[in-house]
Scaffold this motif. Structure first.
Motif, PDB file in Angstrom:
ATOM      1  N   CYS A 133       0.781  -1.387  -0.177  1.00  0.00           N
ATOM      2  CA  CYS A 133       0.016   0.108   0.043  1.00  0.00           C
ATOM      3  C   CYS A 133       0.954   1.431   0.085  1.00  0.00           C
ATOM      4  N   ASN A 134       1.959   1.183   0.141  1.00  0.00           N
ATOM      5  CA  ASN A 134       3.133   2.043   0.338  1.00  0.00           C
ATOM      6  C   ASN A 134       2.972   3.193  -0.998  1.00  0.00           C
ATOM      7  N   GLN A 135       2.645   4.423  -0.873  1.00  0.00           N
ATOM      8  CA  GLN A 135       2.737   5.223  -2.211  1.00  0.00           C
ATOM      9  C   GLN A 135       3.889   6.314  -1.889  1.00  0.00           C
ATOM     10  N   THR A 136       4.840   6.121  -1.008  1.00  0.00           N
ATOM     11  CA  THR A 136       6.064   6.965  -0.780  1.00  0.00           C
ATOM     12  C   THR A 136       7.180   6.109  -0.776  1.00  0.00           C
ATOM     13  N   GLU A 137       8.424   7.005  -0.679  1.00  0.00           N
ATOM     14  CA  GLU A 137       9.630   6.375  -0.158  1.00  0.00           C
ATOM     15  C   GLU A 137      10.002   5.836   0.898  1.00  0.00           C
ATOM     16  N   MET A 138       8.924   6.350   1.971  1.00  0.00           N
ATOM     17  CA  MET A 138       9.240   6.018   3.345  1.00  0.00           C
ATOM     18  C   MET A 138       9.463   4.438   3.656  1.00  0.00           C
ATOM     19  N   VAL A 139      10.053   4.057   4.598  1.00  0.00           N
ATOM     20  CA  VAL A 139       9.925   2.811   5.182  1.00  0.00           C
ATOM     21  C   VAL A 139      10.322   2.910   6.574  1.00  0.00           C
ATOM     22  N   PRO A 140       9.210   2.330   7.223  1.00  0.00           N
ATOM     23  CA  PRO A 140       9.352   2.532   8.763  1.00  0.00           C
ATOM     24  C   PRO A 140      10.666   1.851   9.370  1.00  0.00           C
ATOM     25  N   ASP A 141      11.324   2.637  10.304  1.00  0.00           N
ATOM     26  CA  ASP A 141      12.711   2.111  10.636  1.00  0.00           C
ATOM     27  C   ASP A 141      12.379   0.692  11.673  1.00  0.00           C
ATOM     28  N   TYR A 142      11.308   0.862  12.371  1.00  0.00           N
ATOM     29  CA  TYR A 142      11.054  -0.463  13.328  1.00  0.00           C
ATOM     30  C   TYR A 142       9.316  -0.711  12.819  1.00  0.00           C
ATOM     31  N   CYS A 143       9.148  -1.996  12.890  1.00  0.00           N
ATOM     32  CA  CYS A 143       7.890  -2.289  12.272  1.00  0.00           C
ATOM     33  C   CYS A 143       7.563  -3.832  12.963  1.00  0.00           C
ATOM     34  N   GLY A 144       6.478  -3.721  13.628  1.00  0.00           N
ATOM     35  CA  GLY A 144       5.917  -4.819  14.390  1.00  0.00           C
ATOM     36  C   GLY A 144       5.846  -6.014  13.497  1.00  0.00           C
ATOM     37  N   VAL A 145       4.874  -5.897  12.696  1.00  0.00           N
ATOM     38  CA  VAL A 145       4.416  -6.905  11.823  1.00  0.00           C
ATOM     39  C   VAL A 145       3.764  -6.477  10.537  1.00  0.00           C
ATOM     40  N   GLU A 146       3.903  -7.271   9.377  1.00  0.00           N
ATOM     41  CA  GLU A 146       3.268  -7.083   8.107  1.00  0.00           C
ATOM     42  C   GLU A 146       2.128  -7.570   8.056  1.00  0.00           C
ATOM     43  N   ILE A 147       0.889  -7.003   7.544  1.00  0.00           N
ATOM     44  CA  ILE A 147      -0.572  -7.492   7.572  1.00  0.00           C
ATOM     45  C   ILE A 147      -0.915  -7.205   5.912  1.00  0.00           C
ATOM     46  N   PRO A 148      -1.820  -8.441   5.480  1.00  0.00           N
ATOM     47  CA  PRO A 148      -2.288  -7.956   4.271  1.00  0.00           C
ATOM     48  C   PRO A 148      -2.951  -6.717   4.053  1.00  0.00           C
ATOM     49  N   ALA A 149      -3.405  -6.097   2.965  1.00  0.00           N
ATOM     50  CA  ALA A 149      -4.131  -4.896   2.618  1.00  0.00           C
ATOM     51  C   ALA A 149      -5.486  -4.996   3.201  1.00  0.00           C
ATOM     52  N   VAL A 150      -5.852  -5.227   4.309  1.00  0.00           N
ATOM     53  CA  VAL A 150      -7.467  -5.494   5.165  1.00  0.00           C
ATOM     54  C   VAL A 150      -7.327  -4.313   5.679  1.00  0.00           C
ATOM     55  N   PHE A 151      -8.776  -3.847   6.310  1.00  0.00           N
ATOM     56  CA  PHE A 151      -8.819  -2.806   7.233  1.00  0.00           C
ATOM     57  C   PHE A 151      -9.071  -3.503   8.833  1.00  0.00           C
ATOM     58  N   VAL A 152      -8.096  -2.903   9.628  1.00  0.00           N
ATOM     59  CA  VAL A 152      -8.215  -3.548  10.867  1.00  0.00           C
ATOM     60  C   VAL A 152      -8.564  -2.531  12.109  1.00  0.00           C
ATOM     61  N   VAL A 153      -8.985  -2.921  13.025  1.00  0.00           N
ATOM     62  CA  VAL A 153      -9.394  -2.074  14.084  1.00  0.00           C
ATOM     63  C   VAL A 153      -9.329  -2.823  15.506  1.00  0.00           C
ATOM     64  N   GLY A 154      -9.009  -2.038  16.548  1.00  0.00           N
ATOM     65  CA  GLY A 154      -8.663  -2.449  17.967  1.00  0.00           C
ATOM     66  C   GLY A 154      -7.399  -2.170  18.313  1.00  0.00           C
ATOM     67  N   TYR A 155      -7.014  -2.159  19.575  1.00  0.00           N
ATOM     68  CA  TYR A 155      -5.704  -1.751  20.215  1.00  0.00           C
ATOM     69  C   TYR A 155      -5.363  -0.312  19.677  1.00  0.00           C
ATOM     70  N   GLY A 156      -6.251   0.760  19.739  1.00  0.00           N
ATOM     71  CA  GLY A 156      -6.048   2.036  19.068  1.00  0.00           C
ATOM     72  C   GLY A 156      -6.597   2.362  17.733  1.00  0.00           C
ATOM     73  N   LEU A 157      -6.849   1.286  17.055  1.00  0.00           N
ATOM     74  CA  LEU A 157      -7.127   1.483  15.403  1.00  0.00           C
ATOM     75  C   LEU A 157      -8.697   1.632  15.504  1.00  0.00           C
ATOM     76  N   ASP A 158      -9.228   2.479  14.801  1.00  0.00           N
ATOM     77  CA  ASP A 158     -10.783   2.876  14.704  1.00  0.00           C
ATOM     78  C   ASP A 158     -11.262   2.831  13.366  1.00  0.00           C
ATOM     79  N   TYR A 159     -12.509   2.298  13.358  1.00  0.00           N
ATOM     80  CA  TYR A 159     -13.494   2.670  12.201  1.00  0.00           C
ATOM     81  C   TYR A 159     -14.476   3.697  12.769  1.00  0.00           C
ATOM     82  N   ASN A 160     -14.314   5.151  12.226  1.00  0.00           N
ATOM     83  CA  ASN A 160     -15.283   6.197  12.635  1.00  0.00           C
ATOM     84  C   ASN A 160     -15.272   6.091  14.201  1.00  0.00           C
ATOM     85  N   GLU A 161     -14.028   6.101  14.901  1.00  0.00           N
ATOM     86  CA  GLU A 161     -14.240   6.323  16.219  1.00  0.00           C
ATOM     87  C   GLU A 161     -14.431   5.191  17.057  1.00  0.00           C
TER      88      GLU A 161
END
Ligand code: IMP
Ligand code: MG
Length: 179
Positions: A133-161
């Motif tokens: 999904c990356n549209q930039t040249e950025m690469v995170p320096d520390y990344c926990g896990v790679e996930i497929p391109a799905v919409f996820v929620v929980g542990y801080g992540l929201d869908y319309n709050e």
């Protein structure tokens, strides 16, 4: 039925690994952890605790950043500084903490913003990164896990709050969209 991607126990292990990696790189240096609200909250709190087990002293600050409307990125990243200290990041080693790396536009904009404000170095740490999904040249320096391109929620992540309070991360089910 929603699919649980990462349980509480899984998340604890991932955060502990990230803390160990950051502590190894920054031991003996001062670090400013800069959380991107609102999604960073549980992740940043757990990461701070794990870093304390490595005796790495950190300062914590926040930016309020938004780009998502519902389950898609608007592409327009808006940053709001919350610290009253205008020069809060000047000559600091800053690690930007975000819940998820998707298009990369948020991290790109925040990194440029911090560099313009005089940060000594800007690193990034994300819990999740979405494959392809990356549209930039950025690469995170520390990344926990790679996930497929799905919409996820929980542990801080929201869908319309909604769903930020869940202690685990799940894929948003079809019947929960717009519910
Ligand atoms: P980016 O700018 O496209 O990399 O998106 C980063 C921001 O979009 C994250 O900080 C999240 O707030 C939001 N985001 C991206 N993907 C998801 C998702 O699957 N669930 C919830 N929020 C997401
Ligand atoms: Mg966010």
């Amino acid at each position: 039925m929603s699919e649980v991607l990462y349980s509480e126990g899984d998340l604890k292990k991932v955060v502990a690994e990230l803390a160990a990696a950051i502590a190894a790189d920054f031991m003996g240096h001062s670090v400013l952890l800069l959380g991107l609200l609102k999604g960073c909250q549980p992740f940043l709190a757990d990461l701070c605790r794990q870093l304390s087990y490595h005796q790495l002293n950190v300062a914590v600050d926040y930016l309020l950043v938004s780009s998502y409307v519902g389950s898609s990125s608007s592409g327009k990243v808006v940053i709001k500084q919350l610290s009253v200290d205008e020069s809060f990041c000047r000559q600091r080693n800053v690690i930007v903490i975000d819940d998820i790396f998707d298009t990369g536009l948020t991290l790109q904009k925040v990194t440029a913003w911090l560099q313009a404000k005089g940060a000594a170095q800007v690193k990034s740490c994300v819990l999740l990164s979405k494959s392809g999904c990356n549209q930039t040249e950025m690469v995170p320096d520390y990344c926990g896990v790679e996930i497929p391109a799905v919409f996820v929620v929980g542990y801080g992540l929201d869908y319309n709050e909604k769903y930020r309070e869940l202690p685990y991360i799940k894929v948003l089910a079809e019947n929960e969209i717009s519910a």
